[in-house]
Design a protein around this motif. Structure first.
Motif, PDB file in Angstrom:
ATOM      1  N   UNK A 248      54.242  13.970  37.969  1.00 36.08           N
ATOM      2  CA  UNK A 248      54.254  14.542  36.614  1.00 36.08           C
ATOM      3  C   UNK A 248      52.855  14.529  36.015  1.00 36.08           C
ATOM      4  N   UNK A 249      52.109  13.466  36.275  1.00 36.32           N
ATOM      5  CA  UNK A 249      50.736  13.370  35.780  1.00 36.32           C
ATOM      6  C   UNK A 249      49.869  14.485  36.369  1.00 36.32           C
TER       7      UNK A 249
ATOM      8  N   UNK B 114      70.978  10.891  38.502  1.00 32.58           N
ATOM      9  CA  UNK B 114      71.637  11.340  37.278  1.00 32.58           C
ATOM     10  C   UNK B 114      70.793  12.302  36.455  1.00 32.58           C
ATOM     11  N   UNK B 115      69.570  12.623  36.908  1.00 31.37           N
ATOM     12  CA  UNK B 115      68.711  13.534  36.151  1.00 31.37           C
ATOM     13  C   UNK B 115      68.196  14.638  37.060  1.00 31.37           C
ATOM     14  N   UNK B 116      67.828  15.755  36.445  1.00 29.28           N
ATOM     15  CA  UNK B 116      67.398  16.938  37.185  1.00 29.28           C
ATOM     16  C   UNK B 116      65.885  17.048  37.277  1.00 29.28           C
ATOM     17  N   UNK B 117      65.205  16.787  36.153  1.00 29.72           N
ATOM     18  CA  UNK B 117      63.759  17.021  36.121  1.00 29.72           C
ATOM     19  C   UNK B 117      63.085  16.052  35.171  1.00 29.72           C
ATOM     20  N   UNK B 118      61.792  15.899  35.413  1.00 25.74           N
ATOM     21  CA  UNK B 118      60.943  15.043  34.601  1.00 25.74           C
ATOM     22  C   UNK B 118      59.801  15.887  34.063  1.00 25.74           C
ATOM     23  N   UNK B 119      59.537  15.783  32.738  1.00 27.69           N
ATOM     24  CA  UNK B 119      58.460  16.541  32.113  1.00 27.69           C
ATOM     25  C   UNK B 119      57.445  15.591  31.507  1.00 27.69           C
ATOM     26  N   UNK B 120      56.163  15.906  31.689  1.00 26.90           N
ATOM     27  CA  UNK B 120      55.088  15.292  30.921  1.00 26.90           C
ATOM     28  C   UNK B 120      54.553  16.370  29.991  1.00 26.90           C
ATOM     29  N   UNK B 121      54.552  16.097  28.693  1.00 26.25           N
ATOM     30  CA  UNK B 121      54.112  17.063  27.683  1.00 26.25           C
ATOM     31  C   UNK B 121      52.868  16.504  27.011  1.00 26.25           C
ATOM     32  N   UNK B 122      51.749  17.213  27.137  1.00 27.96           N
ATOM     33  CA  UNK B 122      50.480  16.765  26.564  1.00 27.96           C
ATOM     34  C   UNK B 122      49.996  17.805  25.569  1.00 27.96           C
TER      35      UNK B 122
ATOM     36  N   UNK C 193      52.553  21.374  29.973  1.00 27.35           N
ATOM     37  CA  UNK C 193      53.763  20.704  30.436  1.00 27.35           C
ATOM     38  C   UNK C 193      53.728  20.591  31.955  1.00 27.35           C
ATOM     39  N   UNK C 194      53.863  19.349  32.449  1.00 32.86           N
ATOM     40  CA  UNK C 194      53.999  19.109  33.880  1.00 32.86           C
ATOM     41  C   UNK C 194      55.468  18.939  34.230  1.00 32.86           C
ATOM     42  N   UNK C 195      55.945  19.706  35.206  1.00 33.89           N
ATOM     43  CA  UNK C 195      57.371  19.743  35.556  1.00 33.89           C
ATOM     44  C   UNK C 195      57.556  19.205  36.971  1.00 33.89           C
TER      45      UNK C 195
END
Length: 675
Positions: free
Chosen positions: A386-387, A273-281, A367-369
C-alpha cells in the motif's frame, strides 16, 4: 521564576485534589471524634449524677434511721450521726441552688457537691451537665423530683433541732416524734424513687441516643467509604477505558489510529474478511498548513474524518495513520467494487471545498490500492504494498488511484527507494552517519591554506555506504534538509574540537555540501548561523558547496542565500560547473569564491579536445571573474600536469588523496586524510 525548594504548581494541584477526595472522610472522622468525646463526657457526667443520687438517697435514709435510733435510745451520738448523714443531701441542695442562681456561683456549687460526698473528679461533669442540659426533658424532670424530695430534708432538720432542745424526753414525745418520723419516711421514699427513676430514664435515653448517633456516624462512614471506593473504581474504569481508547484512536480526528488499523488488517488477512486496502495521502496538505497554519490543517483533517465515512459507506474501517495519511479497509463483495469505491473517494475529495479565513483550498489525494488476496500473506507485505502504491500515485502526477501489482518494474524500483528512506530515517535517529574528508590540493603553491571537502557516509549494519547509493532516495523523498543539518552540525562540532586542539592559528578551509532543498528551506539559514554561534567556528573557515543545477533551479533564492552567508564571512563554491548549458550566463548572478569544474570534463581532457577546451574556458572565465577554480576527479599524474599547465588553482581526486575519516585530531599534511 519559582523559588528553589518551593512547591511547584503541580504539587499544589495534587494537594488540592487530595484534599478534595479526602475531606468527607476527614469531616466524618472529626465528627466521630467529637461525638465520641461528647459521649464519653455525657456518660461520665450521668454516671456521676447516678452515683451522687445514690449517696443523696442513702444520706436521707441514714438520717431517718439515726433519728429513729435516737427516739428509741435518746443517745445524743445518734443525733450527731443524723446530722452527719444529712450533710450530704444538704450539700447537694446548696450546689443546686448555686447553679440555679443568676449568675451561677460555680465555686459554691463545687463546694456543695464536695460536701455532698461526690468525688472531686466528678464535680466538673456534674456542673457541666446541669448547666448545659437542665432544659432537657428527662434532666428537667429529674431536677424537679430532686427539688421536691428536698422538702423532707428541712422537716428532718426541724425535727432533729426539736429533739436536741428537749431537756427531758417523755414517752408521749417519743410517740409523737416517731409518728412524725414515720410520716417523713413515708414521704421520702416515693420522692427519692421518683428522683432515681427520672435520672435513670434520662441516663438510659441519653445512652441509647448516643449509641444510635455513634452507629449512624459509623454507618455513614462505611457508606461513604463504599461510595468513594465505588467512585474510585468507576473513575479507574473510565481512565482505563480512556487509555484504551487513546491507545487505539487518533486524538485529533477520533478515528482509529495506525496500531488499531494494523490489527484490523492483520485479522482481515488471517480470516479473509476484507477485499482491499487503501492508503490515502493528501496532495496539498502542506500548502494548507503553510498558508493557514496548523489550525487550518487540523480543521481539514477533522472535516475529512467526519465526511469520509459517509462516502465509504457502512462496514468500512477508516483510520488516520499519521500526518495527512489515512488508511481504509474495504470489505466489499469484489475487487471491482472496491476499486469503484476508491475512485469515488478520490473524486469526491477532489470536489470537496475547504475554506479557511476566506482562503479556498483544493483538496485532492493520492490513493494506493492493494488487493487482499492470497499473494498478500502478511501484514508487513500488505502495508509495504500500500505504501509503494501510494508513492506511485504521487509519482505519476497525484490525484489518482494506483493499483499495486507485484510484477511492476517501476514499483520494484520504488520499493527499493522506500527501503532507503527507512534506512536513512533510522540512521538520522541513531546518528549512524559518519563524516569523511578529501584533500583539495593547491596547484600554484602560492601559500594558500589547506583545503578539504567534507563528505558523508552511511554506516549501516557493519557496511560503509557511499553517498551515491542513498543520496538519490534522500533527494526524492525530501530527506536532504535533515541530512544537511546532520552534516553541518557534526562537521562544525568536529572542526571546533580541531581548533581547540591545535596551538597554531587555524588556516584550513572546510568545504561542506548543501542541497537545493536546504537552500529553499527558510529555516536553514538561521540554523546555520545558530550553529556557528553554538560551536564558535569562525565562518571564514567554511566554504559551502552547491551544485550548479541546484543554484539555477531557484536562482534568486540561491543568490540571496549565498550573499547572506558570505556577509558573515563564509565562502562558496559552485560544484559540477559546466554540466548545464547555461552555466556561463548564470555565473555573473552568483557571488561565489570557487568554481569546481565538472569531473566529467577533467577525466576526458587528455583524450578529448572539447573537454580540454571546456576546462580551459571555465578556468579562464573564473579567473576573469576573480574566482578560483577547482578540478575534480583528478586520478592520474598526466591529468594533474595538464591542469597545472592550464593554470587551474586546485585539484581534487584519488590521485591527490582518497577520502578518509574526518576526526577531531589533526594530523600533519596529507597524512591526516589519507591515513
Amino acid at each position: 521564576m519559582q523559588k528553589r525548594g518551593g512547591p511547584s504548581p503541580t504539587d499544589k494541584k495534587s494537594s488540592l485534589r487530595l484534599v478534595a477526595v479526602a475531606w468527607p472522610f476527614i469531616a466524618i472522622i472529626v465528627t466521630q471524634a467529637i461525638l465520641a468525646t461528647f459521649s464519653l463526657q455525657m456518660v461520665t457526667s450521668l454516671r456521676s449524677y447516678v452515683t451522687g443520687e445514690s449517696m443523696w438517697s442513702k444520706g436521707q435514709h441514714d438520717a431517718i434511721y439515726f433519728l429513729s435510733r435516737y427516739i428509741d435510745t435518746t443517745q445524743s451520738s445518734y443525733l450527731e450521726r443524723h446530722r452527719q448523714a444529712l450533710s450530704a443531701p444538704l450539700g447537694d441542695h446548696e450546689a443546686r441552688l448555686a447553679l440555679e442562681a443568676n449568675p451561677p456561683d460555680l465555686a459554691a456549687a463545687a463546694d456543695g457537691f464536695r460536701r455532698g460526698g461526690n468525688h472531686p473528679d466528678d464535680i466538673p461533669g456534674l456542673i457541666w451537665l446541669f448547666q448545659n442540659f437542665s432544659w432537657f426533658s428527662y434532666m428537667s424532670a429529674a431536677i424537679e423530683d430532686w427539688r421536691n424530695a428536698e422538702t423532707t430534708l428541712f422537716q428532718m432538720e426541724d425535727l432533729a433541732d426539736e429533739m436536741a432542745r428537749a431537756a427531758l424526753v417523755q414517752p408521749w414525745q417519743r410517740r409523737e416524734w416517731a409518728e412524725r418520723l414515720d410520716a417523713i419516711n413515708d414521704q421520702v421514699t416515693p420522692l427519692t424513687h421518683a428522683f432515681s427513676n427520672s435520672l435513670g430514664q434520662g441516663t438510659r435515653f441519653v445512652q441509647a441516643g448516643l449509641l444510635i448517633a455513634n452507629l449512624a456516624i459509623a454507618a455513614l462512614f462505611v457508606a461513604l467509604t463504599l461510595w468513594r471506593l465505588n467512585s474510585f473504581l468507576r473513575h479507574r474504569r473510565n481512565i482505563e477505558h480512556e487509555l484504551s481508547w487513546r491507545a487505539s484512536h487518533d486524538a485529533l480526528t477520533k478515528l482509529p489510529n495506525r496500531a488499531s488499523f494494523e490489527r484490523a488488517v492483520e485479522q482481515a488477512i488471517a480470516d479473509s474478511s476484507a477485499t482491499a486496502l487503501l492508503f490515502v495521502d493528501l496532495d496539498q496538505f502542506k500548502v494548507v498548513n503553510d498558508s493557514g497554519g496548523h489550525a487550518a490543517g487540523d480543521e481539514l483533517l477533522c472535516m475529512l474524518a467526519e465526511r469520509l465515512p459517509a462516502i465509504l459507506g457502512p462496514g468500512v474501517m477508516l483510520a488516520r495513520l499519521g500526518g495527512d495519511e489515512f488508511g481504509v479497509l474495504l470489505n466489499t463483495g469484489s475487487v471491482d467494487e472496491a476499486l469503484i469505491t476508491a475512485h469515488q473517494l478520490r473524486t469526491t475529495l477532489s470536489q470537496m471545498p475547504f475554506v479557511w479565513n476566506d482562503q479556498h483550498f483544493t483538496v485532492s489525494a493520492s490513493v494506493g490500492f492493494v488487493r487482499l488476496d492470497r499473494s498478500v500473506g502478511s501484514l508487513a507485505t500488505a502495508l509495504r504494498a500500500a505504501d509503494i502504491a501510494c508513492y506511485m500515485a504521487k509519482e505519476k502526477g497525484r490525484n489518482r488511484v494506483h493499483v499495486y501489482s507485484p510484477d511492476d518494474a517501476e514499483q520494484a524500483e520504488m520499493a527499493g527507494n522506500i527501503g532507503w528512506v527507512r534506512r536513512l530515517q533510522r540512521a538520522l535517529d541513531e546518528d549512524s552517519f559518519v563524516l569523511y574528508a578529501q584533500e583539495i590540493v593547491p596547484l600554484a603553491r602560492d601559500g594558500a591554506g589547506e583545503h578539504c571537502e567534507i563528505l558523508v557516509r552511511l554506516a549501516d549494519r557493519g557496511e560503509l555506504i557511499g553517498p551515491g547509493r542513498f543520496i538519490p532516495a534522500a533527494e526524492r523523498f525530501g530527506l536532504m534538509p535533515l541530512l544537511d543539518r546532520w552534516v553541518v552540525r557534526h562537521a562544525l562540532e568536529t572542526i571546533a574540537t580541531r581548533i581547540a586542539l591545535e596551538p597554531k592559528p587555524h588556516r584550513r578551509t572546510y568545504a561542506i555540501n548543501i542541497s537545493a532543498p536546504a537552500i529553499g528551506d527558510e529555516t536553514f539559514l538561521p540554523f546555520l548561523k545558530q550553529q556557528f554561534q553554538t560551536t564558535g567556528v569562525p565562518p571564514e573557515l567554511i566554504c559551502f558547496e552547491i551544485t550548479e543545477t541546484s543554484a539555477v533551479a531557484n536562482l534568486d533564492r540561491a543568490a540571496a542565500f549565498i550573499t547572506a552567508l558570505r556577509g558573515i564571512g563564509c565562502k562558496f563554491a559552485l560544484d559540477d560547473f559546466g554540466a548545464g548549458m547555461s552555466s556561463f550566463h548564470y555565473l555573473k548572478r552568483l557571488p561565489v569564491d570557487f568554481l569546481k569544474i565538472d569531473g566529467g570534463y577533467v577525466k576526458g581532457m587528455l583524450h578529448d579536445r572539447t573537454d580540454r577546451a571546456v576546462v580551459e574556458t571555465i578556468n579562464h572565465l573564473g579567473h576573469v571573474s576573480g574566482i578560483k577554480t577547482v578540478a575534480e576527479f583528478v586520478e592520474t599524474a598526466e591529468v594533474l600536469a595538464a591542469l597545472e599547465a592550464i593554470g587551474v588553482d586546485y585539484a581534487q581526486g584519488y590521485f591527490m588523496g582518497i577520502p578518509g575519516p574526518f576526526v577531531a585530531e589533526v594530523a600533519t599534511g596529507m597524512e591526516r586524510l589519507s591515513a
